[in-house]
Design a protein around this motif. Sequence first.
Motif, PDB file in Angstrom:
ATOM      1  N   ASN A 139       0.827  -1.217   0.000  1.00 30.05           N
ATOM      2  CA  ASN A 139       0.000   0.000   0.000  1.00 30.05           C
ATOM      3  C   ASN A 139       0.860   1.266   0.000  1.00 30.05           C
ATOM      4  N   LEU A 140       1.952   1.234   0.767  1.00 32.68           N
ATOM      5  CA  LEU A 140       2.867   2.384   0.790  1.00 32.68           C
ATOM      6  C   LEU A 140       3.523   2.575  -0.574  1.00 32.68           C
ATOM      7  N   LEU A 141       3.855   1.460  -1.212  1.00 34.06           N
ATOM      8  CA  LEU A 141       4.489   1.551  -2.534  1.00 34.06           C
ATOM      9  C   LEU A 141       3.547   2.188  -3.561  1.00 34.06           C
ATOM     10  N   LEU A 142       2.242   1.841  -3.489  1.00 31.11           N
ATOM     11  CA  LEU A 142       1.272   2.444  -4.414  1.00 31.11           C
ATOM     12  C   LEU A 142       1.173   3.953  -4.192  1.00 31.11           C
ATOM     13  N   ILE A 143       1.210   4.382  -2.928  1.00 32.63           N
ATOM     14  CA  ILE A 143       1.157   5.824  -2.636  1.00 32.63           C
ATOM     15  C   ILE A 143       2.368   6.539  -3.216  1.00 32.63           C
ATOM     16  N   LEU A 144       3.531   5.862  -3.180  1.00 31.31           N
ATOM     17  CA  LEU A 144       4.784   6.500  -3.599  1.00 31.31           C
ATOM     18  C   LEU A 144       4.992   6.496  -5.116  1.00 31.31           C
ATOM     19  N   LEU A 145       4.165   5.801  -5.876  1.00 32.50           N
ATOM     20  CA  LEU A 145       4.397   5.655  -7.320  1.00 32.50           C
ATOM     21  C   LEU A 145       4.505   6.971  -8.111  1.00 32.50           C
ATOM     22  N   PRO A 146       3.773   8.043  -7.751  1.00 36.08           N
ATOM     23  CA  PRO A 146       3.915   9.294  -8.533  1.00 36.08           C
ATOM     24  C   PRO A 146       5.346   9.822  -8.622  1.00 36.08           C
ATOM     25  N   PHE A 150       7.729  12.169 -11.220  1.00 37.32           N
ATOM     26  CA  PHE A 150       8.229  13.481 -10.789  1.00 37.32           C
ATOM     27  C   PHE A 150       9.764  13.571 -10.863  1.00 37.32           C
ATOM     28  N   PHE A 151      10.472  12.597 -10.325  1.00 40.65           N
ATOM     29  CA  PHE A 151      11.932  12.690 -10.237  1.00 40.65           C
ATOM     30  C   PHE A 151      12.611  12.706 -11.613  1.00 40.65           C
ATOM     31  N   VAL A 180      10.191  19.503   3.343  1.00 44.32           N
ATOM     32  CA  VAL A 180       8.795  19.046   3.405  1.00 44.32           C
ATOM     33  C   VAL A 180       8.683  17.793   4.275  1.00 44.32           C
ATOM     34  N   LEU A 181       9.593  16.839   4.050  1.00 42.11           N
ATOM     35  CA  LEU A 181       9.563  15.597   4.838  1.00 42.11           C
ATOM     36  C   LEU A 181       9.811  15.875   6.320  1.00 42.11           C
ATOM     37  N   LEU A 182      10.762  16.769   6.593  1.00 41.42           N
ATOM     38  CA  LEU A 182      11.094  17.085   7.986  1.00 41.42           C
ATOM     39  C   LEU A 182       9.908  17.712   8.705  1.00 41.42           C
ATOM     40  N   VAL A 183       9.278  18.686   8.067  1.00 41.92           N
ATOM     41  CA  VAL A 183       8.155  19.380   8.722  1.00 41.92           C
ATOM     42  C   VAL A 183       7.021  18.413   9.005  1.00 41.92           C
ATOM     43  N   ILE A 184       6.687  17.575   8.031  1.00 41.41           N
ATOM     44  CA  ILE A 184       5.522  16.687   8.202  1.00 41.41           C
ATOM     45  C   ILE A 184       5.808  15.583   9.216  1.00 41.41           C
ATOM     46  N   ILE A 185       7.010  14.990   9.186  1.00 40.85           N
ATOM     47  CA  ILE A 185       7.282  13.908  10.141  1.00 40.85           C
ATOM     48  C   ILE A 185       7.429  14.466  11.564  1.00 40.85           C
ATOM     49  N   PHE A 204       2.922  10.106   1.962  1.00 36.92           N
ATOM     50  CA  PHE A 204       2.301  11.224   1.230  1.00 36.92           C
ATOM     51  C   PHE A 204       3.222  12.449   1.232  1.00 36.92           C
ATOM     52  N   SER A 205       3.992  12.634   2.305  1.00 34.54           N
ATOM     53  CA  SER A 205       4.911  13.781   2.333  1.00 34.54           C
ATOM     54  C   SER A 205       6.023  13.615   1.289  1.00 34.54           C
ATOM     55  N   ILE A 206       6.439  12.384   1.014  1.00 29.90           N
ATOM     56  CA  ILE A 206       7.452  12.136  -0.029  1.00 29.90           C
ATOM     57  C   ILE A 206       6.897  12.535  -1.397  1.00 29.90           C
ATOM     58  N   VAL A 207       5.629  12.174  -1.645  1.00 26.17           N
ATOM     59  CA  VAL A 207       5.009  12.529  -2.939  1.00 26.17           C
ATOM     60  C   VAL A 207       4.897  14.045  -3.069  1.00 26.17           C
ATOM     61  N   LEU A 208       4.463  14.712  -1.985  1.00 27.46           N
ATOM     62  CA  LEU A 208       4.339  16.173  -2.020  1.00 27.46           C
ATOM     63  C   LEU A 208       5.706  16.830  -2.243  1.00 27.46           C
ATOM     64  N   GLY A 209       6.721  16.339  -1.557  1.00 28.95           N
ATOM     65  CA  GLY A 209       8.065  16.901  -1.738  1.00 28.95           C
ATOM     66  C   GLY A 209       8.579  16.713  -3.155  1.00 28.95           C
ATOM     67  N   GLY A 210       8.330  15.539  -3.741  1.00 29.59           N
ATOM     68  CA  GLY A 210       8.753  15.288  -5.124  1.00 29.59           C
ATOM     69  C   GLY A 210       8.052  16.207  -6.110  1.00 29.59           C
ATOM     70  N   LEU A 211       6.742  16.458  -5.874  1.00 26.74           N
ATOM     71  CA  LEU A 211       5.979  17.349  -6.754  1.00 26.74           C
ATOM     72  C   LEU A 211       6.514  18.778  -6.675  1.00 26.74           C
ATOM     73  N   LEU A 212       6.790  19.252  -5.462  1.00 27.16           N
ATOM     74  CA  LEU A 212       7.305  20.621  -5.306  1.00 27.16           C
ATOM     75  C   LEU A 212       8.688  20.763  -5.949  1.00 27.16           C
ATOM     76  N   MET A 213       9.516  19.718  -5.850  1.00 27.64           N
ATOM     77  CA  MET A 213      10.839  19.775  -6.478  1.00 27.64           C
ATOM     78  C   MET A 213      10.712  19.872  -7.999  1.00 27.64           C
ATOM     79  N   LEU A 214       9.776  19.113  -8.569  1.00 28.45           N
ATOM     80  CA  LEU A 214       9.542  19.181 -10.016  1.00 28.45           C
ATOM     81  C   LEU A 214       9.042  20.563 -10.419  1.00 28.45           C
ATOM     82  N   LEU A 215       8.099  21.112  -9.671  1.00 32.03           N
ATOM     83  CA  LEU A 215       7.552  22.431 -10.010  1.00 32.03           C
ATOM     84  C   LEU A 215       8.617  23.512  -9.927  1.00 32.03           C
ATOM     85  N   LEU A 216       9.530  23.384  -8.957  1.00 35.19           N
ATOM     86  CA  LEU A 216      10.599  24.376  -8.813  1.00 35.19           C
ATOM     87  C   LEU A 216      11.508  24.389 -10.044  1.00 35.19           C
TER      88      LEU A 216
END
Length: 476
Positions: A139-146, A150-151, A180-185, A204-216
């Motif tokens: 289940n964690l792996l499915l969440i991390l797939l995005p 992104f990377f 992002v990971l530090l703040v959320i954990i 979910f924080s890993i996915v959010l961090g990856g998305l923000l890195m791509l947008l930057l």
Amino acid sequence: MFATLAIMKSWKRYFHENVGSLIVINLMLAAVAFLKDMVYAMYFGTTAAADALGLAYFITDTMANGLLAAALGAACVPQFAKLAALGKKERLRRTLRNTTGVVAFSTVLLAAGFVFLGQGMTEWIRPDLTPAEQMMSWNLLLILLPIVVFFPLSAVFASMLQVRGRFNIPAIGPVLFNIVLLVIIAWAYGVRIPQSYGVYVYAFSIVLGGLLMLLLTWYVWWRHRKTMESEAVQVEMEKRGYDRLDASGISKVFVPYLFILISMYSVSFVERYLASQQGTGTISGLNYAYRVSQFPMWVFVAAVSAVVLPSMSKWISLREWTKIRKQMVTSLLWILAVTVPTAILFYTARDPLISLLFLRGSFDYTSLRTTSDMLAGFSLSIIGQGISTIILRFYLALGKMYVPLAIFIVSAAFNIVLDFYFIRIYGSPGLGYGAACGWGINALMLMICLFLTLRSQAKEKGAVTYEQVLGHHSRI
């Protein structure tokens, strides 16, 4: 005396003009990442939940960041730099657009295929986990797939920025990701969310961090793109027939480098398989020890290699062999000056170091002993790893990858054989000693090949120049 002063002056210029700002940013990255690891260790320790999360992240991060993003960055920078050096701006713009499209389509397809075909992977890697832990890991792996999308896309935009001399933004991306990971954990740990839910919050924080890195990286490139387009108006439109040629230039480096990364990660898979046989928490201890040992790689070696690759690609396209030799010698001396004392420090002071970083919360004295013992060998591996990383940049820029590919496959096989041998003698710490021997063999073979390649180039251009370069640095 004068030669030594000249070398120190060139190092000072090299530091300030090229890698100084990157080292500062990488130090920020290391500080944020280690602070995040400290909170992570307090929260999850070396529990079964940490192992399930570590396994899911290891699979997706290996695929997204370790293989695809790393190979794309290594393949795109030389090709982009050569087109930029030759003034082929329209071809450069088209190559970036085509590469982005292919990467986006391929990674989305890969992630979708993984949903339907990859369910047995966690069980294959960690057969010792219970069915409930297997389900949690899947289940964690499915969440991390995005992050598989992104990377790699972020790596393409970062390559273009590096070629244009914008090194800081690609380096700031991982800092943002870790913040992002530090703040959320830290929030999850502070409000005492149970570990069984906390692992999902962290995913979910890993996915959010990856998305923000791509947008930057995309946003900075998008603003920079307007400048390139205005420049491109002044040049004649290149023929579209070059699209296939430029794509071939990227794939010529991408495919062998991808296999080099696969050979490296095959060692990591074997290490984690063997660690899983040593009891609960050993994999987490392996992850902590490996991450600590990578500190000089993240901060110093990454900064030097980020600057070396585009400049070396440019000089190779312009046939400036004297500059290439000087930069290789300077970079290798700089790497040795950093990695040798760091390896000695990590080896001799590993117990107080691990205690200072992690010994609190769920990270107890058993976790300390497991992590510290494995750090002994991994700390020695960074010398060979640093040398190999820099020499590999030379072959990436040169576009001749079959020799380093053969060397990495041989050294990976050597490393795996030693892992099986050492773990019988020393237990889990043997994995670190296997890595130290494997990277040592790798660096030695690459140095021999580099010497032969530079000597052959010296004969073509004149032995006097080559001897001047080596003789200049041998007087240090």
